[in-house]
Design an enzyme around this catalytic site. Sequence first.
Site, PDB file in Angstrom:
ATOM      1  N   GLU A 194      -7.107   3.687 -14.611  1.00 48.64           N
ATOM      2  CA  GLU A 194      -7.726   3.905 -15.541  1.00 48.64           C
ATOM      3  C   GLU A 194      -7.562   2.828 -16.967  1.00 48.64           C
ATOM      4  OE1 GLU A 194      -7.312   8.102 -16.368  1.00 48.64           O
ATOM      5  OE2 GLU A 194      -8.188   8.373 -14.679  1.00 48.64           O
TER       6      GLU A 194
ATOM      7  N   LYS B  76      -3.018  12.053 -19.473  1.00 48.61           N
ATOM      8  CA  LYS B  76      -4.236  11.309 -20.234  1.00 48.61           C
ATOM      9  C   LYS B  76      -4.605  11.695 -21.418  1.00 48.61           C
ATOM     10  CE  LYS B  76      -5.452  11.083 -15.110  1.00 48.61           C
ATOM     11  NZ  LYS B  76      -6.558  10.820 -14.317  1.00 48.61           N
TER      12      LYS B  76
ATOM     13  N   SER C 102      -5.863  13.668  -7.176  1.00 49.04           N
ATOM     14  CA  SER C 102      -6.183  15.133  -6.773  1.00 49.04           C
ATOM     15  C   SER C 102      -5.200  16.023  -6.031  1.00 49.04           C
ATOM     16  CB  SER C 102      -7.594  15.083  -5.866  1.00 49.04           C
ATOM     17  OG  SER C 102      -8.531  14.345  -7.070  1.00 49.04           O
TER      18      SER C 102
ATOM     19  N   HIS D  77      -1.884   2.282 -14.810  1.00 50.10           N
ATOM     20  CA  HIS D  77      -2.830   3.279 -14.197  1.00 50.10           C
ATOM     21  C   HIS D  77      -4.119   2.566 -13.978  1.00 50.10           C
ATOM     22  CE1 HIS D  77      -5.340   6.955 -13.918  1.00 50.10           C
ATOM     23  NE2 HIS D  77      -4.168   7.522 -13.675  1.00 50.10           N
TER      24      HIS D  77
ATOM     25  N   GLU E 299      -1.887   5.598  -6.109  1.00 46.12           N
ATOM     26  CA  GLU E 299      -3.175   6.139  -6.525  1.00 46.12           C
ATOM     27  C   GLU E 299      -4.480   5.701  -6.058  1.00 46.12           C
ATOM     28  OE1 GLU E 299      -1.907   9.154  -9.945  1.00 46.12           O
ATOM     29  OE2 GLU E 299      -2.809   7.228 -10.750  1.00 46.12           O
TER      30      GLU E 299
ATOM     31  N   GLY F 141      -9.130  12.448  -9.684  1.00 50.68           N
ATOM     32  CA  GLY F 141     -10.086  13.405 -10.363  1.00 50.68           C
ATOM     33  C   GLY F 141     -11.271  13.464  -9.558  1.00 50.68           C
TER      34      GLY F 141
ATOM     35  N   ASN G  49       0.643  13.465 -15.706  1.00 52.56           N
ATOM     36  CA  ASN G  49      -0.023  12.430 -16.500  1.00 52.56           C
ATOM     37  C   ASN G  49      -1.311  13.262 -17.175  1.00 52.56           C
ATOM     38  OD1 ASN G  49      -1.549  10.117 -17.621  1.00 52.56           O
ATOM     39  ND2 ASN G  49      -2.401   9.567 -15.780  1.00 52.56           N
TER      40      ASN G  49
HETATM   41  P1  PGA Z   1      -5.667  13.681 -11.067  1.00 51.21           P
HETATM   42  O1  PGA Z   1      -5.372  12.359 -11.808  1.00 51.21           O
HETATM   43  O2  PGA Z   1      -4.547  14.571 -10.442  1.00 51.21           O
HETATM   44  O3  PGA Z   1      -6.765  14.507 -12.066  1.00 51.21           O
HETATM   45  O4  PGA Z   1      -6.688  13.390  -9.771  1.00 51.21           O
HETATM   46  C1  PGA Z   1      -4.066  11.743 -11.252  1.00 51.21           C
HETATM   47  C2  PGA Z   1      -3.598  10.527 -11.868  1.00 51.21           C
HETATM   48  O5  PGA Z   1      -4.661   9.965 -12.475  1.00 51.21           O
HETATM   49  O6  PGA Z   1      -2.603  10.122 -12.348  1.00 51.21           O
END
Ligand code: PGA
Length: 250
Positions: free
Chosen positions: A95, A11, A209, A93, A163, A169, A9
């Site tokens: 976010e 983003k 992560s 997601h 997630e 992150g 992803n």
């Molecule tokens: P990350 O993000 O691997 O940077 O923690 C995962 C995601 O949001 O899909």
Amino acid sequence: MRRRLAAGNWKMHGLADSLTEIAELSAAHPDPACDILICPPATLIHRAADLTLGSSVAIGAQDCHAGASGAHTGDISACMLRDAGATAVILGHSERRADHGETDAAIRAKARAALEAGLLPVICLGETLAQRDAGDTLGILSAQLALSLPDEARDHPIVIAYEPVWAIGSGLTPDPAQIGEVHAHIRAELSARFGRDMAQATRILYGGSVKPANAAAIFAARDVDGALVGGASLTSADFSPIIAALCAAG
Ligand code: PGA
């Protein structure tokens, strides 16, 4: 058996020169034992799809509108994404739930639109740290599953991405036993609603992560069928060893 899936992803990252990372990735994994999906920003989907045609890397999107077309300035429909060469779409997601107020019902409608357009929906679920600390994780996930999955998931492949919001992150992850517990719970919920065959066929990814250093331990956890990777999917140097770890797992 479920074929494992390594999904990236990107983003809101990536300009045209980032396409070289995708080219490197497909060159490094010409015949992988797992599926590879990269979800770049919408601006790169068409070029990324052209670049990876006939390769081991599939291209997906990060969101879609629930309608097929209409007066929705700035939005992109599932059939437009399909037309641009995407074969999958990340939905719900955390976010987007946080930044755009997306509800479970909105995500369910988007998932239905994705299935109608022939896209594989990758539906994201996850608890916040406060919910985990309160002991509510499994209940929260059950509610998100019940409300954000359309009934059509009975007859069409979908992917679930677990997630934890606090792991995205942050460099933090649940330990593999906790991940396994959640994934087993999700599979049991799928089985109760859609039947055992659907539950056994559905891939459940872990996200939050995932890095080259922790990938193998996470992939060894119960009921983990792959990963949804943010930061570590942006370069082939980071994502390649994660793909290798996944292909080598179980
Ligand atoms: P990350 O993000 O691997 O940077 O923690 C995962 C995601 O949001 O899909």
